[in-house]
Design an enzyme around this catalytic site. Structure first.
Site, PDB file in Angstrom:
ATOM      1  CB  CYS A 168      -0.974   0.011   1.155  1.00 53.63           C
ATOM      2  SG  CYS A 168      -1.981   1.494   1.164  1.00 53.63           S
ATOM      3  CB  CYS A 171      -0.965   2.449   3.999  1.00 54.27           C
ATOM      4  SG  CYS A 171      -2.162   1.798   3.365  1.00 54.27           S
ATOM      5  CG  ASP A 172       2.991   1.271   4.533  1.00 52.63           C
ATOM      6  OD1 ASP A 172       2.593   1.860   5.573  1.00 52.63           O
ATOM      7  OD2 ASP A 172       2.855   0.247   4.264  1.00 52.63           O
TER       8      ASP A 172
END
Ligand code: NAP
Length: 347
Positions: A168, A171-172
Site C-alpha cells: 500500500c 499508506c506507507d
C-alpha cells in the site's frame, strides 16, 4: 434470541457500522474473526488491513502529535500492550482500529472473536454458524470482511513486511525509509501504476517490474508510467528474492528474467506489491452475488445493499477501487443507515 443486526468483520467499515447501529439502539453484535494460525497464514487476521500498516497519516483527525496519554486513557491496557511498538507521534494503523473498536464497545457493541463458517441467507431470520460451532440468528447482516492484498508468497518478502515490503503506497509511501531512495513496484495493472506514480512524490526512482512485455493497465495509466521521468519499467522480470537484514530492513532485490536473460540485482529500500487484492468472500459464494473477482455486488448505486434484502455490505469487500480506511469507514456508516431503515420498514 434473534439479533437485530450482526456485523461480520473488524476493520474500519465494521466498527463504523457498529458505532452507528449501536447509537441507533440496534444492539449490534460483531463477529470479529478469530486470531488463529490459519488466519495469520491467509492474511485474514481480525482488525483488518489497518492492523498491518505502520503510521497512518491520512486519516482525518489524527495529526502528528503525542497520543500516548489519550490511547492509555481510552483503550484497555492489555490490548494496547499487544500492539506492535510505535513511536507514539500520531497514530499507527493498529492503534487507530483499536480506538474504533473501543468506541463501538463504549456504545454497547458486543463482540465475538470467531469466524463465520456458514451463512443461510434463505432463512428469515438469517442464520450464521461460527467457528466454535454456535449458530446465531439475525434480522439483518452487514458484511465488512475486507480484502487482502496479494503477495508473491516469497519467504524473504514475508520477512521484510513493514520493514520495506508493503502492498500500500498510499499508506506507507511517505515514510522516511522510502524518501529519496530507489524503490520497486511489482505488477503491470492500474494498481501497480498508481502505486508507482504515487511513490514518485517521495522516491528518487521507481522501478516498475512486470512479468510480461505489455502492461495490463488502461492505456492512459500505461502512458503515464511510460512517460514518467522517475519511473523505469523493467519488462519480462519477476521478483524472486527480497534482500536485506534485520537492522536495515530491505536493501535490495533480485529480479529473474522471464525470457532467459541474466538475473538483475537492484539496490532498493522498498518493494511494493501491486498485483491485486482478493476480497474475503469465500464463505459467501453461492449466497450473495459476487463479481468475477469475488467482490460483493452492490446492485443499487450509492447504497450498501447486496443481492439479498436485509444483507448489507461495507468496505473493501465490495470495493476494488478506493480501498482506503476512510472510505471503508464511510461505507460502514452508510450500511448501518441502510440496515436501520430496513429494520424500521420491517416493523
Ligand atoms: P489487475 O488488473 O488484475 O492487475 C494485476 C497485475 O499484477 C497484472 O499486471 C498481473 O500481471 C500482475 N500479477 C498478478 N499476479 C502476479 C504474480 N504472481 N507475479 C507477477 N505479477 C503478477 O489488478 P489491479 O491493478 O489491482 O486492478 C484491479 C481493478 O481495479 C482493475 O479493474 C483496475 O482497472 C482497477 N483499478 C483502477 C484504477 C484507476 O483507474 N485509477 C486504479 C487501481 C485499480 P499480468 O498482466 O501478466 O496478468
Amino acid at each position: 434470541m434473534v439479533e437485530k443486526v450482526i456485523i461480520i468483520g473488524s476493520g474500519p467499515a465494521a466498527w463504523a457500522a457498529a458505532i452507528y447501529t449501536a447509537r441507533a439502539q440496534l444492539q449490534p453484535f460483531v463477529i470479529e474473526g478469530a486470531m488463529t494460525a490459519e488466519n495469520q497464514a491467509a492474511g485474514t487476521l481480525p482488525m483488518g488491513q489497518l492492523s498491518l500498516t505502520t503510521e497512518v497519516e491520512n486519516y482525518p483527525g489524527f495529526p502528528f502529535g503525542d497520543l500516548e496519554t489519550y490511547l492509555a486513557s481510552s483503550v484497555d491496557q492489555s490490548r494496547l500492550l499487544a500492539l506492535p511498538p510505535h513511536k507514539k507521534e500520531g497514530v499507527s494503523g493498529p492503534e487507530l482500529v483499536e480506538l474504533m473498536r473501543q468506541q463501538a464497545i463504549n456504545f454497547g457493541t458486543r463482540t465475538l472473536p470467531e469466524d463465520v463458517v456458514n451463512l443461510d441467507v434463505t432463512a428469515k431470520p438469517f442464520r450464521l454458524s461460527v467457528s466454535d460451532g454456535v449458530t446465531y440468528e439475525a434480522q439483518s447482516i452487514i458484511v465488512a470482511t475486507g480484502a487482502k492484498a496479494n503477495y508473491l508468497g516469497l519467504e524473504s518478502e514475508n520477512r521484510f513486511k513493514n520493514r520495506g515490503v508493503s502492498a500500500c503506497a498510499v499508506c506507507d509511501g511517505a515514510l522516511p525509509r522510502f524518501r529519496n531512495k530507489n524503490l520497486i513496484v511489482v505488477g503491470g495493472g492500474d494498481s501497480a501504476i498508481e502505486e508507482a506514480d504515487y511513490l514518485t512524490k517521495f522516491a528518487q526512482k521507481v522501478y516498475l517490474v512486470h512479468r510480461r512485455d505489455q502492461l495490463r493497465a488502461s492505456k492512459i495509466m500505461a502512458r503515464r508510467a511510460m512517460e514518467h521521468e522517475k519511473i523505469e519499467i523493467l519488462w519480462n522480470r519477476t521478483l524472486t528474492e527480497v534482500l536485506g537484514d534485520d537492522q536495515s530492513g530491505v536493501t535490495g532485490a533480485v529480479l529473474k528474467s522471464t525470457v532467459g536473460e541474466n538475473d538483475l540485482r537492484l539496490d532498493v529500500t522498498g518493494v511494493f506489491l501491486g498485483i491485486g487484492h482478493t476480497p474475503n468472500t469465500a464463505f459467501l459464494k453461492g449466497k450473495l452475488d459476487l463479481t468475477d473477482k469475488g467482490y460483493i455486488v452492490r446492485p443499487v448505486p450509492f447504497r450498501c445493499h447486496t443481492s439479498v434484502a436485509g444483507i448489507f455490505t461495507a468496505g473493501d469487500v465490495a470495493d476494488d477501487y478506493y480501498r482506503q480506511a476512510i472510505t471503508a469507514a464511510g461505507t460502514g456508516c452508510m450500511a448501518a443507515l441502510d440496515a436501520e431503515r430496513y429494520l424500521a420498514a420491517l416493523e
